[in-house]
Motif scaffolding. Structure first.
Motif, PDB file in Angstrom:
ATOM      1  N   GLU A   1       0.911  -1.317   0.143  1.00 48.92           N
ATOM      2  CA  GLU A   1       0.115  -0.026  -0.008  1.00 48.92           C
ATOM      3  C   GLU A   1       0.864   1.124   0.030  1.00 48.92           C
ATOM      4  OE1 GLU A   1      -3.371   2.086   2.819  1.00 48.92           O
ATOM      5  OE2 GLU A   1      -2.936  -0.066   3.103  1.00 48.92           O
ATOM      6  N   THR A   2       0.589   2.170  -0.673  1.00 50.81           N
ATOM      7  CA  THR A   2       1.477   3.430  -0.924  1.00 50.81           C
ATOM      8  C   THR A   2       0.875   4.762  -0.565  1.00 50.81           C
ATOM      9  OG1 THR A   2       1.045   3.656  -3.164  1.00 50.81           O
ATOM     10  CG2 THR A   2       2.944   2.253  -2.662  1.00 50.81           C
ATOM     11  N   GLY A   3       1.630   5.777  -0.545  1.00 53.11           N
ATOM     12  CA  GLY A   3       1.187   7.348  -0.338  1.00 53.11           C
ATOM     13  C   GLY A   3       2.181   8.017  -0.995  1.00 53.11           C
ATOM     14  N   ILE A   4       2.096   9.148  -1.357  1.00 53.35           N
ATOM     15  CA  ILE A   4       3.084  10.125  -1.870  1.00 53.35           C
ATOM     16  C   ILE A   4       3.081  11.365  -1.372  1.00 53.35           C
ATOM     17  CG2 ILE A   4       3.868  11.245  -4.023  1.00 53.35           C
ATOM     18  CD1 ILE A   4       2.975   8.911  -5.862  1.00 53.35           C
ATOM     19  N   ALA A   5       4.163  11.928  -0.910  1.00 56.92           N
ATOM     20  CA  ALA A   5       4.529  13.301  -0.707  1.00 56.92           C
ATOM     21  C   ALA A   5       5.497  13.920  -1.693  1.00 56.92           C
ATOM     22  CB  ALA A   5       5.000  13.375   0.846  1.00 56.92           C
ATOM     23  N   THR A   6       5.196  15.036  -1.819  1.00 55.65           N
ATOM     24  CA  THR A   6       6.103  15.740  -2.932  1.00 55.65           C
ATOM     25  C   THR A   6       6.990  16.847  -2.192  1.00 55.65           C
ATOM     26  OG1 THR A   6       4.446  17.273  -3.481  1.00 55.65           O
ATOM     27  CG2 THR A   6       4.531  15.250  -4.758  1.00 55.65           C
ATOM     28  N   ASP A   7       6.902  16.983  -0.950  1.00 50.67           N
ATOM     29  CA  ASP A   7       8.036  18.001  -0.414  1.00 50.67           C
ATOM     30  C   ASP A   7       8.138  17.592   0.977  1.00 50.67           C
ATOM     31  OD1 ASP A   7       6.109  19.548   1.387  1.00 50.67           O
ATOM     32  OD2 ASP A   7       5.174  20.050  -0.472  1.00 50.67           O
ATOM     33  N   GLY A   8       8.942  18.265   1.439  1.00 46.09           N
ATOM     34  CA  GLY A   8       9.247  17.878   3.014  1.00 46.09           C
ATOM     35  C   GLY A   8       8.143  18.243   3.959  1.00 46.09           C
ATOM     36  N   LYS A   9       7.318  19.248   3.959  1.00 49.02           N
ATOM     37  CA  LYS A   9       6.513  19.601   5.007  1.00 49.02           C
ATOM     38  C   LYS A   9       5.130  18.715   4.632  1.00 49.02           C
ATOM     39  CE  LYS A   9       7.630  24.635   5.729  1.00 49.02           C
ATOM     40  NZ  LYS A   9       7.197  25.768   5.729  1.00 49.02           N
ATOM     41  N   GLU A  10       5.064  18.302   3.483  1.00 44.36           N
ATOM     42  CA  GLU A  10       4.012  17.243   3.418  1.00 44.36           C
ATOM     43  C   GLU A  10       4.308  15.923   3.894  1.00 44.36           C
ATOM     44  OE1 GLU A  10       1.166  15.267  -0.213  1.00 44.36           O
ATOM     45  OE2 GLU A  10       3.041  16.699  -0.811  1.00 44.36           O
ATOM     46  N   ALA A  11       5.427  15.575   3.748  1.00 37.93           N
ATOM     47  CA  ALA A  11       5.814  14.386   4.234  1.00 37.93           C
ATOM     48  C   ALA A  11       5.775  14.080   5.815  1.00 37.93           C
ATOM     49  CB  ALA A  11       7.274  14.141   3.919  1.00 37.93           C
ATOM     50  N   LEU A  12       6.470  15.216   6.511  1.00 41.69           N
ATOM     51  CA  LEU A  12       6.120  15.235   7.908  1.00 41.69           C
ATOM     52  C   LEU A  12       4.665  15.199   8.302  1.00 41.69           C
ATOM     53  CD1 LEU A  12       8.608  18.024   9.005  1.00 41.69           C
ATOM     54  CD2 LEU A  12       8.689  15.381   9.731  1.00 41.69           C
ATOM     55  N   GLY A  13       3.983  15.931   7.703  1.00 41.16           N
ATOM     56  CA  GLY A  13       2.289  15.617   7.878  1.00 41.16           C
ATOM     57  C   GLY A  13       1.745  14.288   7.773  1.00 41.16           C
ATOM     58  N   LYS A  14       2.120  13.652   6.567  1.00 42.97           N
ATOM     59  CA  LYS A  14       1.798  12.438   6.494  1.00 42.97           C
ATOM     60  C   LYS A  14       2.309  11.568   7.604  1.00 42.97           C
ATOM     61  CE  LYS A  14       0.839  12.849   1.478  1.00 42.97           C
ATOM     62  NZ  LYS A  14      -0.597  12.252   1.631  1.00 42.97           N
ATOM     63  N   ILE A  15       3.504  11.538   7.834  1.00 44.92           N
ATOM     64  CA  ILE A  15       4.127  10.501   9.017  1.00 44.92           C
ATOM     65  C   ILE A  15       3.443  10.978  10.120  1.00 44.92           C
ATOM     66  CG2 ILE A  15       6.287  10.246  10.188  1.00 44.92           C
ATOM     67  CD1 ILE A  15       7.787  10.833   7.552  1.00 44.92           C
ATOM     68  N   GLU A  16       3.109  12.035  10.679  1.00 50.09           N
ATOM     69  CA  GLU A  16       2.375  12.425  11.751  1.00 50.09           C
ATOM     70  C   GLU A  16       1.118  11.935  12.107  1.00 50.09           C
ATOM     71  OE1 GLU A  16       2.883  16.681  12.239  1.00 50.09           O
ATOM     72  OE2 GLU A  16       4.920  16.696  12.643  1.00 50.09           O
ATOM     73  N   GLU A  17       0.322  11.805  10.928  1.00 47.27           N
ATOM     74  CA  GLU A  17      -0.843  11.626  10.859  1.00 47.27           C
ATOM     75  C   GLU A  17      -1.458  10.159  10.388  1.00 47.27           C
ATOM     76  OE1 GLU A  17      -2.616  14.146   7.726  1.00 47.27           O
ATOM     77  OE2 GLU A  17      -1.875  16.026   8.728  1.00 47.27           O
ATOM     78  N   GLU A  18      -0.509   9.313   9.890  1.00 46.93           N
ATOM     79  CA  GLU A  18      -0.725   7.870   9.500  1.00 46.93           C
ATOM     80  C   GLU A  18       0.528   7.224   9.866  1.00 46.93           C
ATOM     81  OE1 GLU A  18      -2.173   7.227   5.404  1.00 46.93           O
ATOM     82  OE2 GLU A  18      -1.896   9.419   5.178  1.00 46.93           O
ATOM     83  N   ARG A  19       0.141   5.869  10.070  1.00 41.48           N
ATOM     84  CA  ARG A  19       1.219   4.649  10.168  1.00 41.48           C
ATOM     85  C   ARG A  19       1.847   4.116   8.936  1.00 41.48           C
ATOM     86  NH1 ARG A  19       1.699  -0.339   9.470  1.00 41.48           N
ATOM     87  NH2 ARG A  19      -0.459  -0.392   8.421  1.00 41.48           N
ATOM     88  N   TRP A  20       2.962   4.311   8.911  1.00 38.78           N
ATOM     89  CA  TRP A  20       3.911   3.900   7.732  1.00 38.78           C
ATOM     90  C   TRP A  20       4.767   2.820   8.198  1.00 38.78           C
ATOM     91  CZ3 TRP A  20       1.971   5.536   3.239  1.00 38.78           C
ATOM     92  CH2 TRP A  20       1.161   6.771   3.494  1.00 38.78           C
ATOM     93  N   ASP A  21       4.893   1.664   7.388  1.00 44.69           N
ATOM     94  CA  ASP A  21       5.791   0.674   7.695  1.00 44.69           C
ATOM     95  C   ASP A  21       7.400   0.999   7.233  1.00 44.69           C
ATOM     96  OD1 ASP A  21       4.019  -1.319   8.959  1.00 44.69           O
ATOM     97  OD2 ASP A  21       2.912  -1.053   7.062  1.00 44.69           O
ATOM     98  N   LEU A  22       7.124   1.833   6.203  1.00 42.15           N
ATOM     99  CA  LEU A  22       8.552   2.202   5.825  1.00 42.15           C
ATOM    100  C   LEU A  22       8.403   3.512   4.903  1.00 42.15           C
ATOM    101  CD1 LEU A  22      11.374  -0.269   4.203  1.00 42.15           C
ATOM    102  CD2 LEU A  22      10.473   1.703   2.691  1.00 42.15           C
ATOM    103  N   VAL A  23       9.654   4.382   4.909  1.00 38.49           N
ATOM    104  CA  VAL A  23       9.381   5.475   4.140  1.00 38.49           C
ATOM    105  C   VAL A  23      10.647   5.461   3.025  1.00 38.49           C
ATOM    106  CG1 VAL A  23       9.692   8.032   4.446  1.00 38.49           C
ATOM    107  CG2 VAL A  23       8.444   6.689   5.996  1.00 38.49           C
ATOM    108  N   LEU A  24      10.738   5.750   1.882  1.00 37.99           N
ATOM    109  CA  LEU A  24      11.427   6.131   0.795  1.00 37.99           C
ATOM    110  C   LEU A  24      11.497   7.589   0.772  1.00 37.99           C
ATOM    111  CD1 LEU A  24      10.561   3.648  -2.025  1.00 37.99           C
ATOM    112  CD2 LEU A  24      12.127   3.330  -0.499  1.00 37.99           C
ATOM    113  N   LEU A  25      12.823   8.052   1.034  1.00 36.57           N
ATOM    114  CA  LEU A  25      12.913   9.531   1.359  1.00 36.57           C
ATOM    115  C   LEU A  25      13.982  10.243   0.436  1.00 36.57           C
ATOM    116  CD1 LEU A  25      12.239  11.967   3.015  1.00 36.57           C
ATOM    117  CD2 LEU A  25      13.791  11.218   4.745  1.00 36.57           C
ATOM    118  N   ASP A  26      13.515  10.994  -0.458  1.00 35.29           N
ATOM    119  CA  ASP A  26      14.363  11.671  -1.348  1.00 35.29           C
ATOM    120  C   ASP A  26      15.354  12.717  -0.523  1.00 35.29           C
ATOM    121  OD1 ASP A  26      15.744  12.738  -3.771  1.00 35.29           O
ATOM    122  OD2 ASP A  26      14.278  14.070  -4.022  1.00 35.29           O
TER     123      ASP A  26
END
Length: 230
Positions: free
Chosen positions: A29-54
């Motif tokens: 199952e995947t999700g996408i964030a296109t900038d750093g601030k969006e990524a932080l928001g998604k990580i704070e709001e949802e559970r993720w098993d792994l993050v691929l981070l540019d």
């Protein structure tokens, strides 16, 4: 059984879409964030098993995202994606708490292999309430707490994995190649000297200032944790 959730943090739309399609084909199952601030928001709001981070992201760099995530106590595996082939970025990321890195352009098969290794390791650790102990040093596998003489010790994910490997093989000398295989994974292609670097980090945190040093070097062979009660 719930499918692992992977967050793709990448500002190159074409690459993020390719990654999403490949991962979903593998039943992630995947999700996408296109900038750093969006990524932080998604990580704070949802559970993720792994993050691929540019690393190179708008609004907030990947390294800053990584720093904030680890400071918050999140321990999910994070694999850095970078177009730079610079040692400094890789070392900085690993020091801050990244579990791995892969340099663009990369083969999707290699990335998928790395993802499987880290998800398998995390699942194994999360399913274990095992308490590892040597002398006055304890490691709780479930909570990932490390203590010596009752005092908490803060370790990066890689340092923690290395310590666990040594403790699970107490009084057994492990070569650098064995440690690379068990901690970094079969598909690690870097220099085995990285083991020496992380052993030094561990010693600074685990042994420095104490009468007894647990991490021992066996010259010409490798490293071991000595349990003198055995």
């Amino acid at each position: 059984m719930m499918q692992p959730k992977i967050l793709i943090v990448e500002d190159e739309q074409k690459l993020s879409r390719v990654l999403q399609l490949e991962l979903e084909y593998e039943d992630y199952e995947t999700g996408i964030a296109t900038d750093g601030k969006e990524a932080l928001g998604k990580i704070e709001e949802e559970r993720w098993d792994l993050v691929l981070l540019d690393i190179m992201l708008p609004k907030l760099s990947g390294l800053e995202v990584l720093r904030k995530v680890r400071k918050s106590g999140e321990t999910m595996p994070i694999i850095l994606l970078t177009a730079r082939d610079e040692v400094h970025d890789k070392v900085s990321g690993l020091d801050i708490g990244a579990n791995d890195y892969i340099t663009k352009p990369f083969q999707i098969e290699e990335l998928l292999a790395r993802i499987r290794v880290h998800l398998r390791t995390t699942l194994s650790q999360n399913n274990s309430g095992e308490l590892l102990k040597v002398g006055d040093l304890t490691v709780n596998m479930g909570s990932r707490e490390v203590k010596r003489q009752g005092m908490s010790i803060d370790l990066t994910p890689r340092e923690f994995d290395l310590l666990v490997c040594l403790l699970k093989n107490k009084n057994i000398v492990l070569t650098r190649e064995q440690l690379i295989e068990q901690v970094w994974g079969f598909d690690y292609y870097g220099d085995t000297n990285v083991v020496d670097v992380y052993i030094r980090y561990l010693r600074q945190k685990i042994d420095k200032g104490y009468d007894e040093a647990y991490i021992q070097t066996v010259r010409g062979v490798g490293y071991t944790v000595k349990d003198r009660s055995k």
